[in-house]
Write an enzyme that holds these catalytic residues in place. Structure first.
Site, PDB file in Angstrom:
ATOM      1  N   CYS A  21       0.837  -1.198   0.000  1.00 46.55           N
ATOM      2  CA  CYS A  21       0.000   0.000   0.000  1.00 46.55           C
ATOM      3  C   CYS A  21       0.879   1.257   0.000  1.00 46.55           C
ATOM      4  O   CYS A  21       1.720   1.444   0.882  1.00 46.55           O
ATOM      5  CB  CYS A  21      -0.898  -0.015   1.230  1.00 46.55           C
ATOM      6  SG  CYS A  21      -1.825   1.501   1.497  1.00 46.55           S
ATOM      7  N   GLY A  22       0.682   2.116  -0.991  1.00 43.26           N
ATOM      8  CA  GLY A  22       1.459   3.354  -1.084  1.00 43.26           C
ATOM      9  C   GLY A  22       1.255   4.260   0.116  1.00 43.26           C
ATOM     10  O   GLY A  22       2.206   4.862   0.621  1.00 43.26           O
TER      11      GLY A  22
END
Length: 116
Positions: A10-11
């Site tokens: 997840c960024g």
């Protein structure tokens, strides 16, 4: 010590860790997809977040849409769904003592630490 519920894919979660690195905060990473929280841990986390279980669910996830959307569910059933399918848990989450936030934006993280 600060704890971070982290998903490496997840960024927003990676950005949260970068923020903590740059702020020289000591923290412990909890890879909640591998080390799935128990019912007691999720219940405690919800209290620290001051959220209802449905507010911690990623309701746009395919698993949620296919299996749970539009169903009448108790809080316990929602917690169990998150335990069974930890990808449903919002991320990243920062926990410090008895408070926690869903830390998706840098300004929210800053405000969290300033208030502590």
């Amino acid at each position: 010590m600060i704890e971070v519920y982290h998903n490496p894919r997840c960024g927003k979660s990676r950005n949260c860790l970068a923020f903590l690195e740059n702020s020289n905060q000591e923290y412990k990473i909890i890879k909640y997809l591998e080390d799935v929280p128990t019912q007691e841990e999720l219940t405690s986390l919800l209290k620290k977040l001051d959220l209802k279980p449905i507010e911690l669910v990623r309701q746009k996830e395919k698993i949620w849409i296919d299996n749970f959307k539009n169903q009448e569910m108790s809080d316990e059933a929602i917690i169990q769904a998150m335990i069974t399918h930890p990808t449903l848990i919002e991320r990243p989450i920062i926990i410090k003592e008895n408070k926690a936030i869903i830390a998706r934006e840098a300004d929210k993280i800053e405000a969290f630490f300033e208030a502590q």
